[in-house]
Write an enzyme that holds these catalytic residues in place. Sequence first.
Site, PDB file in Angstrom:
ATOM      1  N   SER A 236       0.854  -1.183   0.000  1.00  0.00           N
ATOM      2  CA  SER A 236       0.000   0.000   0.000  1.00  0.00           C
ATOM      3  C   SER A 236       0.889   1.232   0.000  1.00  0.00           C
ATOM      4  O   SER A 236       1.792   1.366   0.837  1.00  0.00           O
ATOM      5  CB  SER A 236      -0.910   0.016   1.225  1.00  0.00           C
ATOM      6  OG  SER A 236      -1.665   1.193   1.270  1.00  0.00           O
ATOM      7  N   ALA A 237       0.681   2.097  -0.978  1.00  0.00           N
ATOM      8  CA  ALA A 237       1.448   3.328  -1.082  1.00  0.00           C
ATOM      9  C   ALA A 237       0.497   4.513  -1.042  1.00  0.00           C
ATOM     10  O   ALA A 237      -0.726   4.357  -0.914  1.00  0.00           O
ATOM     11  CB  ALA A 237       2.274   3.338  -2.368  1.00  0.00           C
ATOM     12  N   GLN A 241      -2.574   1.016  -4.296  1.00  0.00           N
ATOM     13  CA  GLN A 241      -2.215  -0.199  -3.576  1.00  0.00           C
ATOM     14  C   GLN A 241      -2.363  -1.395  -4.506  1.00  0.00           C
ATOM     15  O   GLN A 241      -3.067  -1.339  -5.514  1.00  0.00           O
ATOM     16  CB  GLN A 241      -3.062  -0.353  -2.319  1.00  0.00           C
ATOM     17  CG  GLN A 241      -4.555  -0.299  -2.502  1.00  0.00           C
ATOM     18  CD  GLN A 241      -5.278  -0.144  -1.166  1.00  0.00           C
ATOM     19  OE1 GLN A 241      -5.034   0.796  -0.406  1.00  0.00           O
ATOM     20  NE2 GLN A 241      -6.173  -1.085  -0.878  1.00  0.00           N
ATOM     21  N   ASP A 393      13.752   4.875 -11.682  1.00  0.00           N
ATOM     22  CA  ASP A 393      13.500   4.920 -10.232  1.00  0.00           C
ATOM     23  C   ASP A 393      13.825   3.562  -9.613  1.00  0.00           C
ATOM     24  O   ASP A 393      12.944   2.864  -9.105  1.00  0.00           O
ATOM     25  CB  ASP A 393      12.039   5.296  -9.977  1.00  0.00           C
ATOM     26  CG  ASP A 393      11.768   5.597  -8.505  1.00  0.00           C
ATOM     27  OD1 ASP A 393      12.733   5.864  -7.765  1.00  0.00           O
ATOM     28  OD2 ASP A 393      10.598   5.556  -8.104  1.00  0.00           O
TER      29      ASP A 393
END
Length: 664
Positions: A236-237, A241, A393
């Site tokens: 979960s960000a 999620q 990233d």
Amino acid sequence: MEFAVGVSGSVIAVLFVFLLAGLARRVLGVPVGWPRAVVLGFVVAGATSSLLVIILERAGLVSGTRLLVDPGVVSLIGILAIAWMFVLGLAGLVILEVVLPTGSVPGPVALLNRWRRQRRRARRYTKIVAIAARHGLGRFVRAGARLGRSSEPAMADTAVALRRAFEDAGVAFVKLGQMLSTRRDLLPPALVNELTKLQEQVQPAPWSEIEPAITTALGRPIDEVFRSIEEVPLASASVGQVHQARLLDGREVVVKVQRPSVLKQTTSDLDIILQLARRLDRVTAWGRSIGILGLAEGFAASLREELDYTVELDNTRAVAATLADDDLIKVPETYPELCGPTLLVMAKLDGASVTAAADLLAGFTEEQRAELATEIFGEVLRQIMVHGVFHADLHPGNILIRPDRTVGLLDFGSVGRLDSPARTALGLLLAAIDRNDPIAATDALIELLGRPEGLDQRGVERAIGELLVRYRGGAGSRGSAGMFASLFKVVLEHQFTVPAQVAAAFRAIGALEGTLGLINPGFDLLGAAKERGADVLRSAMRPEDVRQQLEGQLAGWMPMLQRLPQRLNKITEDLEKGQFGIRVRALADERDRAFLTGIARQVMTTILAAATTIGAIMLMTSDTGPMLTPTLPLYAFLGYALLFVGFVLGLRVLVRMFFRSSRE
């Protein structure tokens, strides 16, 4: 009958008003706004009848309803009076255009929408400022604020306060902090080190909110696509999620879904971030020194892309295409027919992220870990140098370590792209560093970043030469990051501008270095670049590719080469006869011709305005000539008419001048 006459009169009046408005725009020669032009038409139309009667009575041309002179004379004077009322209205329009240019005042609907947005922004802005003040950061947004040469403990405290403020402020500010943590070339080490601790692991949204979001994104019920889906997310960000699921045919997938309302909140926060950046750029020295406005604009563009999962889908497929023949790095298969702006469905990759793979890595030998780190770096370098499409990233959470010592890549929201000239220049730079050649490294750096105005090239060569001598025997005390940090310092000191695509490549390498350090402690990026760089450069410049490129260029040159002997012969003959000459076509560019034509028109209009005004004054002050009426000389009448022309031409010059300056 009276009603019909009234309606006809109203229609004629409205047509007359719009005729005057269109005539005003045409006479001034610039796109003045229609609302103000229509207002001018109403004013002139409303004042015409009453003012015309007053003028004719004071001139002794009428008495009540009886004409005292010839009707033709009255008509001429009436037309001149109407023209002067029109030109006075034009003067008011020009003044309004100078004070409030067209488009500077929005319409009522736009004003209402702006007021609503500003009210929402003000509430959120107040909350953000309160968060900054609560963490002791208010002093950094005041006019003239500087970072200064703070002591190391003071800078560490500031860094902790900034990280906590970003965490409290929400999604966009967490993302901003993560982006800033990659800019070691701009920010103090204490700030960068603290911002790298920003994590996106947040409390997951409840399934009652996520299920409708998935259904809406799919456009159909979930059970028509998935046999099963886990309600508890794998991760979960702040933006979305990830849930594990199984398709109807049994294939295991992961479903990445964007949190409801995150787009609206993030868009609002981006507006505030840009507003803060403009203020800091305007009133603080430290904001200007790090180019905070450019950083904020670049971050906003990047985050808007990240919020659109179709961009991530395209990025995933683009990177997968570059790794199609790679046995080391795996990219998850995607299902485009199930994806959308807020939903991404991909095949599940087994493995553990680098941050959670300590037990798995402990089962590898030291040689295996070193080889794995070097191989990963070599493949990423190949992506950058050969294909020009790369994951930008590569932090530890986006790299999976698998039991068979292969690697999986996740989260392709940030993917960089380098064009062929930039890849060539970057390759030449790495090759020059490997050969310890400061002159070639400087040339490659200029080719890569562009030449700043007033560049001291010899100074750049000396600075790079010192770096190469310092790091010739190894990475140095600060590790390989010291080499690149020092190189960035040289870039900034000599006022180079780093293009976004090049910055993405350096950011990818910088993030990868920290990740590979977890896989193989003590990983030397500079040594790996020297070891793998030559192989990558050879791959980027394979003989068959170089031959194909030369053949293509030669094919383009063939027509010129075929005509070259004939042209050389013609030049030689002209030289022998003394007839050789060079003809240069001036103003070949259409923009140059348009610029000079505009100036010429302005000058001619100004001259005509001055000439007609002077002629009008001479006619108006003349004591001779026939009389148009007992009190009005004919020459004076003509003078007023000619002055009208000069006045209109003068207004045209003024409004075009102000119209152009307001848009430059």
